[in-house]
Every structure is written in C-alpha cells, then in structure tokens.
Design a protein around this motif. Structure first.
Motif, mmCIF file in Angstrom:
data_model
loop_
_atom_site.group_PDB
_atom_site.id
_atom_site.type_symbol
_atom_site.label_atom_id
_atom_site.label_comp_id
_atom_site.label_asym_id
_atom_site.label_seq_id
_atom_site.Cartn_x
_atom_site.Cartn_y
_atom_site.Cartn_z
ATOM 1 N N SER A 53 32.148 -72.709 46.531
ATOM 2 C CA SER A 53 33.424 -72.187 46.030
ATOM 3 C C SER A 53 33.897 -71.011 46.882
ATOM 4 C CB SER A 53 33.259 -71.757 44.567
ATOM 5 O OG SER A 53 34.439 -71.185 44.060
ATOM 6 N N ASP A 109 37.604 -70.164 33.544
ATOM 7 C CA ASP A 109 36.759 -69.984 34.722
ATOM 8 C C ASP A 109 35.301 -69.896 34.310
ATOM 9 O OD1 ASP A 109 39.023 -70.013 36.215
ATOM 10 O OD2 ASP A 109 39.083 -67.847 36.611
ATOM 11 N N SER A 126 34.306 -73.279 37.947
ATOM 12 C CA SER A 126 35.763 -73.161 38.001
ATOM 13 C C SER A 126 36.127 -71.722 38.346
ATOM 14 C CB SER A 126 36.379 -73.558 36.654
ATOM 15 O OG SER A 126 37.777 -73.340 36.664
ATOM 16 N N THR A 127 37.002 -71.561 39.380
ATOM 17 C CA THR A 127 37.427 -70.225 39.806
ATOM 18 C C THR A 127 38.932 -70.237 40.050
ATOM 19 O OG1 THR A 127 35.298 -69.955 40.902
ATOM 20 C CG2 THR A 127 37.044 -68.374 41.475
ATOM 21 N N THR A 128 39.680 -69.230 39.586
ATOM 22 C CA THR A 128 41.127 -69.101 39.806
ATOM 23 C C THR A 128 41.378 -68.006 40.833
ATOM 24 O OG1 THR A 128 41.554 -69.794 37.532
ATOM 25 C CG2 THR A 128 43.342 -68.672 38.713
ATOM 26 N N ARG A 129 42.190 -68.359 41.849
ATOM 27 C CA ARG A 129 42.489 -67.390 42.898
ATOM 28 C C ARG A 129 43.926 -67.573 43.351
ATOM 29 N NH1 ARG A 129 39.176 -64.530 46.438
ATOM 30 N NH2 ARG A 129 40.491 -63.106 47.673
ATOM 31 N N ARG A 133 43.533 -73.039 41.276
ATOM 32 C CA ARG A 133 42.245 -73.250 40.586
ATOM 33 C C ARG A 133 41.320 -74.046 41.483
ATOM 34 N NH1 ARG A 133 41.075 -76.611 34.983
ATOM 35 N NH2 ARG A 133 39.067 -75.594 34.481
ATOM 36 N N LEU A 135 37.758 -75.953 41.790
ATOM 37 C CA LEU A 135 36.667 -76.609 41.042
ATOM 38 C C LEU A 135 35.671 -77.177 42.032
ATOM 39 C CD1 LEU A 135 38.638 -78.644 38.336
ATOM 40 C CD2 LEU A 135 37.307 -76.567 37.965
#
Length: 453
Positions: A53, A109, A126-129, A133, A135
C-alpha cells in the motif's frame, strides 16, 4: 474384579492424575502455540500489505502509478485505487478474488479479514489518500495451511506424549510401590505363630524405608507382648493350679482314709489355700485392669506418712522382724489411699520374705516429690535382675517355691500403682548390703524432673 481393584489402586490413581494433568497442560500449550503461530503469520501478511500500500501511495504522489498495478506474492493478491465515486483509477489485472470481494469490503480504513465464497479468507488493507481509496489484499490460505499442519502434528503428538508419560509413570510408580506391596504381602501372611518374621526394609532413606522400620519395630513390640502374655498365662495357670492341687490332695487323702482324717486340720488348710487363691485372683484382676485401660482411681489428699506408719505397725505385729520408721517425715499428695497402702505393703512383704531381720523405712518430700524408701539387709538382688524383678511372676531364684518366694506379683503391682500416680519405682544400685527400693511420687508442688530408672 481385577479391573475394579486396579482402578482403585494408588498406582492407577497416580498414573491417571499425572496423565490427565499433562494432557491438560499439553492441550493448553498446544492451543496457545496455534494461536501464536496464527498471530505471527498474520502479522507478516499485514506487513507485506502495508509495504504494498505504501508503494502504491508513493507512486500516486509521484504521478507515476500505472493503470495496471503489478501484483505481489500470491496469484490471487490484488490492489485497486478508486475515487470518491467508486470509479477505478488503477488496479491489478482482473482476478477471481477481486470479483468475489468487490461487494464485501467495508468503507472504512484499516485492516480487515474477509471470507470469500467460495475460496479462502482474505486479509485486506484499506487506505484513503487525497480523496482516493487504496485497497490491497492477499489470501490467507498459506497461513491456514501452516496452522492446519501444526494442528495435525499436535493431534498426534499430544496423545502420544500423554500415553508415553502414562506408561512411564505406571512403571515408575509400580517400582516405587513394590516395597510397599512386599511389606503388605509379608504382613498378610503373618499369624499369631509367626510374629518372629519381619518385613523387608529397602536400602533407602525415604518414607517407605521408614515405614518398613516402623513396622518391624511394631512387630517386635507385638512379639514381645505376645511372649509376655503367653508367659503370664502359663505362670498364672501354674500359680492357680498349685493350691488347687494341694486342696485336692488333702481331700483325696481324707476320703481314702476317713478313719485317720483330721477334719478340722483339713478345713483350716483348705481355707488357707482358698485365701491364697483369692489373693492371687485379686492380684491378677488388678493387673488385667491396668493392662486394658487406666481404671479411674480415687483422687483425694493422702497423708503418706500415716499410710507408712500403719503398714509398719502391721508388719511389727505379724512378723518376727524389726522395722525402723524413725526417718519417716510428713508428706501429703493426692491419690488413692488404698492403692498407695498396697504399694507400701508389697514392698514391706518383699523385704520380710527375702531380706534380713532389719527393715528401714524413710519418707521425705523433696522438690515437689515424695520419696519413699524401703531397705533391708538381706542377700540383695543381682544388678542384672534389677529391672526383671518388676515383671510379673518374676523371681530372682526360680527354684524357690511359692511359699518361700511369693507369687511374683507384688513388685509388678507396686510398679503399676506407682505409674498410675505419675511416679516411678527403682532399685538403688549403690545400696549394700541387701536391697533398697526407691519410690518417687509427685505431690503437686514444684514440677518434678522426669524419673530415671
């Protein structure tokens, strides 16, 4: 029947308890080991997902993220980047896993574990940047395979180890208890006629060896007590038979020769023998009661000096001896007056029968004890007989007749009465000539030292 006996034996109970305890410990340890392995392997997967990720986010920030993201590790691993509307920006090549998981992901996340149907569990990060998003996910089938392999090994190893331990414990406990079984079988084979046998003593210093030594000491005491009892019965039978034989002989003579019979003399003789029998039976009953239980006795103040003087006057009036009671001083204690008088009487009678013409009595109170002595100037008693004279039916000279030597119960009765009053009776080894008996009795004052024989 044998199975029931085995299950009730100490060997079985120890083996079962040890095996059960080890089985529980191994099961708990195995469960903890499986959980630890699963946690470690899952942590490794999470670390891989975090690295993947992070690499995707770095490519996004640099503007170099391709439309098709290269996969990592397992063929079913995947990665997706979507915008707020859910439109796909970049992704790995379409995979069956991605399609199965598309509708199962949470919107938040973080890490999550998702079961695919059909298929293995997946670990998804799961990461939001910057409104996008990211995955990344990978299957946990390798983790599950490793855990299953460990479980399979434990399902074989734990029971096998428990059975091996049970066998070892069974053998060891059997070896440890073997001397106990030898002791039990030897004791079970004993009877009243084989009390001279002893149980085997192991050459160790453990509890079993101490048990064997204690058993042998007990058997020795039982053998000694049995021998004394048989001797007592034999001596009592002899003592009872002698006056009965004399009575029978006199009556048979009078019956065979009625013309020469002296009825009055026969009656006097029979009465004398009956009195002798009565005294002997009373003595035997007294000793029997002393052997069985401590019979309750009178507990009243007794002026021992009055008792001594009364017995001295009795001897002076009935026997041709001189009795010196000039050294008798006052002494009071609590006890049974009649039995204490019996002690003094037996000692004086013994001095009259076996001593010389002069008897000396003394009584004093010293350090909470009344000390009574009866001394004569006769032939004395050999040093090796000082303890034996207090045994029942004991005579220093076995060749003496009953009339000359008495029944042999007087000193034994005196010792029993003195012991019941918490005192002691011994022979003074330094007294010459003759013999000197020393009786000590607690008066209830200063605590006396323990008696030394």
């Amino acid at each position: 029947m044998r199975a029931t006996w085995l299950m009730g034996s100490v060997r079985w109970r120890i083996t079962a308890a040890a095996t059960l305890a080890v089985l529980i410990v191994l099961a708990v340890t195995g469960g903890a080991l499986v959980a630890a392995q699963r946690s470690v392997l899952t942590d490794n997967v999470d670390e891989v997902l975090h690295r993947h990720s992070t690499a995707i986010i770095a490519a996004l920030d640099a503007g170099t993220l391709p439309a098709v993201i290269s996969g990592q590790g397992d063929d079913e691993s995947f990665a997706r980047v979507t915008d707020v509307a859910g439109r796909e920006i970049a992704a790995t090549a379409r995979s069956l896993a991605d399609a199965r998981l598309a509708g199962s992901l949470d919107s938040g996340d973080g890490l999550q574990t998702i079961r695919s149907i059909p298929g293995p569990e997946f670990r998804v990060l799961s990461t939001t940047r910057s409104g996008l998003r990211v995955l990344v996910g990978t299957p946990l089938d390798d983790v599950q395979d490793s855990v299953d392999a460990l479980l399979a090994g434990l399902f074989v190893a734990v029971p096998a180890a428990s059975l091996l331990l049970a066998a070892v414990v069974w053998l060891l406990v059997g070896r440890v208890l073997r001397p106990v079984e030898a002791i039990r079988s030897r004791v079970a084979a004993m009877s009243g006629s084989t009390l001279d046998r002893r149980v085997p003593e192991p050459n160790t210093r453990d509890e079993i060896a101490r048990l064997a030594r204690t058993m042998n000491d007990m058997l020795e005491r039982v053998e000694t007590a049995g021998a004394r009892q048989r001797r007592f019965v034999a001596d009592a039978s002899h003592e009872l038979r002698t006056p009965l034989a004399r009575i029978r002989a006199q009556l048979e003579v009078d019956r065979a020769h009625p013309e020469a019979a002296d009825v009055a003399a026969t009656q006097r003789s029979v009465l004398d023998e009956a009195d002798t029998l009565q005294r002997l039976i009373d003595d035997l009953l007294l000793l029997a009661r002393a052997d069985s239980v401590r019979e309750p006795r009178q507990d009243e103040p007794v002026d021992l000096d009055d008792v001594v003087m009364d017995e001295a006057r009795r001897v002076r009036g009935t026997r041709p001896v001189s009795v010196d009671a000039g050294r008798v001083s006052g002494a009071q204690l609590r006890g049974d007056r009649d039995r204490l008088a019996r002690v003094v009487r037996n000692l004086l009678d013994n001095a009259v029968q076996h001593g010389g013409p002069h008897i000396v009595i003394s009584l004093r109170e010293v350090d909470g004890q009344a000390e009574l002595t009866v001394a004569d100037d006769g032939a004395g008693i050999p040093a090796d007989q000082h303890d034996r004279v207090f045994e029942r039916f004991a005579r220093v000279d076995e060749s003496r007749t009953r009339d000359a030597g008495g029944s042999g119960l007087g000193l034994a009765i005196a010792r029993e009465i003195v012991a019941a009053h918490g005192g002691s009776i011994v022979i003074d080894p330094l007294h010459r000539p003759g013999v000197r008996f020393v009786v000590t009795l607690p008066t209830g004052g200063k605590t006396p030292p323990p008696p030394v024989s």
